[in-house]
Design a protein around this motif. Structure first.
Motif, mmCIF file in Angstrom:
data_model
loop_
_atom_site.group_PDB
_atom_site.id
_atom_site.type_symbol
_atom_site.label_atom_id
_atom_site.label_comp_id
_atom_site.label_asym_id
_atom_site.label_seq_id
_atom_site.Cartn_x
_atom_site.Cartn_y
_atom_site.Cartn_z
ATOM 1 N N TYR A 1 23.531 9.441 -6.288
ATOM 2 C CA TYR A 1 24.086 8.459 -7.090
ATOM 3 C C TYR A 1 24.463 9.073 -8.441
ATOM 4 N N CYS A 2 25.608 8.257 -8.832
ATOM 5 C CA CYS A 2 25.813 8.573 -10.406
ATOM 6 C C CYS A 2 24.776 7.883 -11.280
ATOM 7 N N LEU A 3 24.078 8.473 -12.456
ATOM 8 C CA LEU A 3 22.979 7.860 -13.060
ATOM 9 C C LEU A 3 23.630 7.124 -14.264
ATOM 10 N N ASP A 4 24.707 7.206 -14.740
ATOM 11 C CA ASP A 4 25.085 6.546 -15.966
ATOM 12 C C ASP A 4 26.480 5.995 -15.975
ATOM 13 N N ASN A 5 27.118 5.733 -14.717
ATOM 14 C CA ASN A 5 28.340 5.234 -14.627
ATOM 15 C C ASN A 5 28.860 4.382 -13.532
ATOM 16 N N GLY A 6 29.429 3.364 -13.767
ATOM 17 C CA GLY A 6 29.594 2.507 -12.720
ATOM 18 C C GLY A 6 28.871 1.220 -12.667
ATOM 19 N N ARG A 7 29.034 0.422 -11.547
ATOM 20 C CA ARG A 7 28.289 -0.850 -11.501
ATOM 21 C C ARG A 7 26.959 -0.503 -10.949
ATOM 22 N N ASN A 8 25.859 -1.249 -11.387
ATOM 23 C CA ASN A 8 24.701 -1.142 -10.814
ATOM 24 C C ASN A 8 24.560 -1.300 -9.428
ATOM 25 N N ALA A 9 24.093 -0.278 -8.494
ATOM 26 C CA ALA A 9 23.970 -0.499 -7.152
ATOM 27 C C ALA A 9 22.658 -1.274 -6.752
ATOM 28 N N VAL A 10 22.683 -1.516 -5.501
ATOM 29 C CA VAL A 10 21.683 -2.150 -4.813
ATOM 30 C C VAL A 10 20.430 -0.835 -4.957
ATOM 31 N N PRO A 11 19.088 -1.095 -5.389
ATOM 32 C CA PRO A 11 18.210 -0.254 -5.415
ATOM 33 C C PRO A 11 17.959 0.565 -3.941
ATOM 34 N N PRO A 12 17.909 2.071 -4.221
ATOM 35 C CA PRO A 12 17.905 2.697 -2.938
ATOM 36 C C PRO A 12 16.873 2.401 -2.120
ATOM 37 N N ILE A 13 15.656 2.013 -2.779
ATOM 38 C CA ILE A 13 14.664 1.659 -2.024
ATOM 39 C C ILE A 13 14.799 0.660 -1.284
ATOM 40 N N LEU B 1 0.859 -1.252 -0.103
ATOM 41 C CA LEU B 1 -0.084 0.030 -0.150
ATOM 42 C C LEU B 1 0.863 1.240 0.133
ATOM 43 N N VAL B 2 2.213 1.211 0.572
ATOM 44 C CA VAL B 2 3.015 2.235 0.455
ATOM 45 C C VAL B 2 3.796 2.496 -0.974
ATOM 46 N N ASP B 3 3.709 3.632 -1.317
ATOM 47 C CA ASP B 3 4.536 3.801 -2.617
ATOM 48 C C ASP B 3 5.778 4.452 -2.079
ATOM 49 N N PHE B 4 6.703 3.746 -2.287
ATOM 50 C CA PHE B 4 8.143 4.092 -1.746
ATOM 51 C C PHE B 4 8.888 4.991 -2.877
ATOM 52 N N SER B 5 8.175 5.382 -3.933
ATOM 53 C CA SER B 5 8.944 6.094 -4.917
ATOM 54 C C SER B 5 9.633 7.486 -4.292
ATOM 55 N N PHE B 6 9.142 7.975 -3.017
ATOM 56 C CA PHE B 6 9.611 9.235 -2.670
ATOM 57 C C PHE B 6 10.924 8.971 -2.077
ATOM 58 N N VAL B 7 11.170 7.766 -1.975
ATOM 59 C CA VAL B 7 12.716 7.297 -1.366
ATOM 60 C C VAL B 7 13.769 7.672 -2.683
ATOM 61 N N HIS B 8 13.393 7.066 -3.762
ATOM 62 C CA HIS B 8 14.133 7.137 -4.880
ATOM 63 C C HIS B 8 14.312 8.499 -5.400
#
Length: 224
Positions: free
Chosen positions: A47-59, A33-40
């Motif tokens: 975060y760097c949006l287009d460089n480096g390895r994929n990080a564990v999602p911040p959410i 029921l909770v939309d956690f998109s506010f965390v993202h």
């Protein structure tokens, strides 16, 4: 690089959750029921949006910290419980067979992504507000049915945070060697933040010199 958590999980074992995690389970309700998109949105600029390895999602990283807060667990314990507790796995949006993060990742997440000490409190408070609005919980004290653990979200001053951290470190040390009490400096008697910082530095310095003690996992975690 920040990764997108909004991906469809195609695990053939997802149906297990419908069997072992009841619809009225608090974590399931919060997750559904909770939309956690506010965390993202709050953390994407860290975060760097287009460089480096994929990080564990911040959410997902935030959810680990939220579980820590609700159930009053250490970094090591929340990760360990996430290995086998299906309600935790469901809440973290992982498949039943998925692995977990290394507990040290939570330390890095706090240091690199949550440098503002109030940011985590703000994110948790936002989650609580949404959960209250959805009537998942009845008050800002989250009641965990199994343990009756309460997590309250009161803002603390920097000095209070330091005092709490040093207390937890000393407690972990005393569980190993009570004689260490004689080696620690006297606690501060002023309200000055700088005095508390100096006290914490001296406590940490003393612990780090005790090789046999500093290597205990529960002590190492408190030193981070």
């Amino acid at each position: 690089m920040i990764s997108n958590q909004q991906t469809l999980n195609l695990s053939p074992y997802m149906g297990i959750y419908d069997i072992v995690v009841p619809k009225d389970n608090m974590l399931r309700q919060i997750n559904d029921l909770v939309d956690f998109s506010f965390v993202h949105e709050e953390l994407q600029n860290k975060y760097c949006l287009d460089n480096g390895r994929n990080a564990v999602p911040p959410i997902r990283m935030f959810k680990y910290l939220l579980l820590k807060t609700i159930f009053d667990l250490s970094d090591v314990d929340v990760v360990e419980r996430s290995r086998y507790d299906m309600s935790f796995k469901y809440f973290l949006d992982t498949a039943p067979e998925d692995g977990v993060i290394n507990s040290s990742s939570l330390t890095k997440f706090r240091k690199l992504r949550l440098k503002d000490v109030n940011l985590l409190d703000m994110l948790i408070q936002k989650t609580v507000e949404i959960a209250l609005e959805k009537e998942i919980i009845k008050s800002s004290a989250i009641i965990v049915d199994a343990t009756h653990t309460k997590a309250r979200f009161n803002q603390k001053s920097p000095k209070e945070i330091l005092m709490e951290k040093s207390k937890l470190l000393r407690k972990a040390v005393y569980q190993i060697d009570e004689k260490m009490k004689d080696k620690f400096p006297s606690k501060t008697t002023t309200n000055e933040l700088e005095d508390e910082l100096d006290y914490c530095r001296r406590v940490i310095h003393i612990v780090e010199k005790e090789e046999a003690i500093r290597e205990y996992p529960k002590v190492k975690e408190k030193l981070n």
